[in-house]
Motif scaffolding. Structure first.
Motif, short mmCIF file in Angstrom:
data_model
loop_
_atom_site.label_atom_id
_atom_site.label_comp_id
_atom_site.label_asym_id
_atom_site.label_seq_id
_atom_site.Cartn_x
_atom_site.Cartn_y
_atom_site.Cartn_z
N LEU A 83 0.78 -1.16 0.02
CA LEU A 83 -0.01 -0.33 0.03
C LEU A 83 1.26 1.30 0.00
CD1 LEU A 83 -3.06 0.50 0.08
CD2 LEU A 83 -3.17 0.87 2.20
N GLU A 84 1.92 1.46 0.37
CA GLU A 84 2.84 2.41 0.65
C GLU A 84 3.35 2.51 -0.55
OE1 GLU A 84 6.20 1.28 3.75
OE2 GLU A 84 4.31 1.85 5.32
N LYS A 85 3.73 1.58 -1.94
CA LYS A 85 4.21 1.66 -2.84
C LYS A 85 3.66 2.20 -3.47
CE LYS A 85 7.42 -2.19 -2.63
NZ LYS A 85 7.76 -3.58 -2.60
N GLN A 86 1.95 1.63 -3.30
CA GLN A 86 1.60 2.43 -4.17
C GLN A 86 1.05 4.01 -4.08
OE1 GLN A 86 -3.17 0.60 -4.91
NE2 GLN A 86 -3.41 2.49 -3.68
N ASN A 87 0.84 4.39 -2.36
CA ASN A 87 0.67 5.49 -2.15
C ASN A 87 1.84 7.00 -2.94
OD1 ASN A 87 -1.61 4.80 -1.28
ND2 ASN A 87 -0.48 4.66 0.86
N ASN A 88 2.86 5.47 -2.88
CA ASN A 88 4.56 6.44 -3.29
C ASN A 88 4.09 6.45 -4.92
OD1 ASN A 88 5.53 7.38 -0.98
ND2 ASN A 88 6.27 5.41 -0.57
N MET A 93 -3.44 4.22 -11.23
CA MET A 93 -3.59 3.33 -11.56
C MET A 93 -4.78 2.50 -11.19
SD MET A 93 0.00 1.46 -13.48
CE MET A 93 1.00 1.93 -12.12
N GLY A 94 -5.46 1.34 -12.05
CA GLY A 94 -5.95 0.78 -10.83
C GLY A 94 -5.73 0.29 -9.62
N GLY A 95 -6.75 -0.22 -8.51
CA GLY A 95 -6.14 -0.50 -7.54
C GLY A 95 -6.37 -1.75 -7.22
N ALA A 96 -6.40 -2.12 -5.51
CA ALA A 96 -7.16 -2.94 -5.56
C ALA A 96 -8.21 -4.77 -5.80
CB ALA A 96 -6.14 -3.73 -4.04
N GLY A 97 -8.36 -5.23 -6.44
CA GLY A 97 -9.20 -5.97 -6.18
C GLY A 97 -10.15 -7.04 -5.39
N TYR A 121 -0.84 -1.63 -10.60
CA TYR A 121 -0.01 -1.68 -9.54
C TYR A 121 -0.18 -2.88 -9.47
CZ TYR A 121 -1.04 3.34 -8.57
OH TYR A 121 -2.07 4.68 -8.78
N GLY A 122 -0.17 -4.11 -10.23
CA GLY A 122 0.18 -5.32 -9.14
C GLY A 122 -0.40 -6.33 -8.42
N TRP A 123 -2.13 -5.23 -8.16
CA TRP A 123 -2.79 -6.57 -6.89
C TRP A 123 -3.05 -7.82 -7.05
CZ3 TRP A 123 -2.07 -4.17 -1.79
CH2 TRP A 123 -2.21 -2.66 -1.73
N SER A 124 -3.45 -8.36 -8.52
CA SER A 124 -4.01 -9.36 -8.60
C SER A 124 -2.80 -10.38 -8.37
CB SER A 124 -4.73 -9.10 -9.39
OG SER A 124 -5.78 -8.36 -8.82
N SER A 125 -1.60 -9.81 -9.09
CA SER A 125 -0.06 -10.61 -8.91
C SER A 125 -0.13 -10.98 -7.56
CB SER A 125 0.38 -9.67 -9.65
OG SER A 125 -0.07 -8.89 -10.92
N PHE A 126 0.53 -9.65 -6.60
CA PHE A 126 0.32 -10.16 -5.48
C PHE A 126 -0.33 -11.18 -4.60
CE2 PHE A 126 -0.08 -7.51 -0.87
CZ PHE A 126 1.26 -8.78 -0.69
N ALA A 127 -1.61 -10.79 -5.00
CA ALA A 127 -2.56 -12.08 -4.35
C ALA A 127 -2.12 -13.82 -4.65
CB ALA A 127 -3.30 -11.67 -4.48
N VAL A 244 -20.56 -12.57 -8.95
CA VAL A 244 -20.21 -11.71 -7.48
C VAL A 244 -19.90 -10.20 -7.40
CG1 VAL A 244 -17.96 -11.05 -5.88
CG2 VAL A 244 -18.43 -13.01 -7.03
N GLU A 245 -20.59 -9.94 -6.19
CA GLU A 245 -21.24 -8.18 -6.54
C GLU A 245 -20.17 -7.89 -5.74
OE1 GLU A 245 -21.59 -4.45 -5.82
OE2 GLU A 245 -21.86 -5.82 -3.92
N TYR A 246 -19.16 -7.20 -6.22
CA TYR A 246 -17.99 -6.28 -5.64
C TYR A 246 -17.53 -4.43 -5.87
CZ TYR A 246 -13.38 -5.87 -3.85
OH TYR A 246 -12.49 -5.35 -2.85
#
Length: 256
Positions: A83-88, A93-97, A121-127, A244-246
Motif C-alpha cells: 500500500l505504501e508503494k502504491q501511495n508513493n 492505475m487501477g487499485g486492488a480488486g 499496480y500488481g495487486w492481483s499479481s501480489f495475491a 460476485v458483486e464487488y
C-alpha cells in the motif's frame, strides 16, 4: 492532463514502438468503426447480474468451501508495504480488486500455473503469487504498457521482490501476449481476466483461454457488467457461473 494531451501522448508512444503497431491498428478500427459494439448487451447483463449476484464471502464459501479472511489481515505487513508503494507511485492505475476471491481460487485449486490479463499496480499479481509461492508455481501476466502516462516502469510496482521469481510478465496486448504465454504454460489452474473490456476483446480472450483451463480449474473475469460477453460465453458453453458483486461492479466466476 487533458484528454487530448493523453490521447496524443499515447499515440506518439505507439509510434515509437513498432512491436505495438498491431494493437494500434485494432484501437483505431475500434474507435472509428466499432465504438458502440464494445458495450453490446450491457443492459441485459447488468439486469441479470443484479438478480443473481452474491457477496465475495458467500462465493468463497459456496465455491471453494473456504473461510473468508481479508487478504490485508492474513498478510498485514506485506499488504501495508504494498500500500505504501502504491501511495508513493507518481501515476494513477487501477487499485486492488477482490484479492480474497483470487487468493482463495489459487488455494482451492492448489494452483501451479495461473494466467492473468491486466496488471496495473500488481495487486492481483501480489495475491496470486502469495499463493503460488507455496508450491513454486508460475504466474503468467499480460499487460499493455501505460503509454499515455509515462508509467510503464511502474506496472507491477507493489509486487514484493521475493515473489518475482515466480512471475513472468508479457508486455504486449493480449492478442500478442496470450499465444506466447500458452506456448509456455501448459494446463492452467486459474485464469483471471481483467484487461480489454470491449465485447470483442473479452469474447476472444475467453475463447482462447478456456480450452486450456483444466477440469476443476477456476475462471474469474472482472467487470462483466461492461457488456454481455461473459454472460453470452457462459450460455454458449452451457456454464452456470457465480456472479460476485464487488464495490458496485460484477465479477464472473466458475469452476470448469
Amino acid at each position: 492532463m487533458s484528454e487530448i494531451t493523453r490521447v496524443l501522448k499515447t499515440f506518439i508512444g505507439y509510434l515509437k514502438r513498432p512491436d505495438l503497431y498491431p494493437e494500434l491498428g485494432r484501437k483505431i478500427i475500434k474507435n472509428i468503426f466499432n465504438r458502440n459494439s464494445a458495450f453490446k448487451g450491457k443492459e441485459k447483463t447488468n439486469l441479470w447480474a443484479s438478480q443473481v449476484a452474491v457477496s465475495q464471502e458467500n462465493a468463497i464459501s459456496e465455491l471453494f468451501d473456504l473461510d473468508f479472511q481479508l487478504f490485508s489481515e492474513k498478510y498485514p505487513q506485506e499488504f501495508q508495504k504494498a500500500l505504501e508503494k502504491q501511495n508513493n507511485c507518481p501515476i494513477k492505475m487501477g487499485g486492488a480488486g477482490a484479492l480474497e476471491l483470487l487468493y482463495s481460487a489459487c488455494e482451492f485449486t492448489q494452483a501451479k500455473n495461473v494466467i492473468e490479463t491486466g496488471v496495473a499496480y500488481g495487486w492481483s499479481s501480489f495475491a496470486t503469487l502469495t499463493s503460488l509461492q507455496k508450491r513454486n508455481g508460475t504466474l503468467y501476466s499480460s499487460d499493455m504498457p501505460y503509454l499515455g502516462q509515462n508509467g510503464d516502469q511502474y506496472v507491477g510496482c507493489i509486487v514484493p521482490d521475493d515473489l518475482k521469481t515466480n512471475w513472468k510478465l508479457f508486455r504486449h496486448a493480449d492478442r500478442e501476449s496470450l499465444p506466447k504465454i500458452l506456448k509456455e504454460s501448459g494446463e492452467i489452474d486459474v485464469i483471471h481476466y481483467d484487461s480489454d473490456k470491449s465485447y470483442e476483446g473479452m469474447r476472444w480472450a475467453y475463447e482462447t483461454l478456456y480450452p486450456r483451463l483444466r477440469k476443476g480449474g477456476v475462471f474469474i473475469s472482472d467487470d462483466i457488467n461492461d457488456n454481455s460477453a461473459f454472460q453470452d460465453f457462459c450460455e454458449y458453453e452451457m456454464i452456470i457461473p457465480t456472479v460476485v458483486e464487488y464495490e458496485g461492479k460484477y465479477i464472473g466466476v466458475f469452476i470448469k
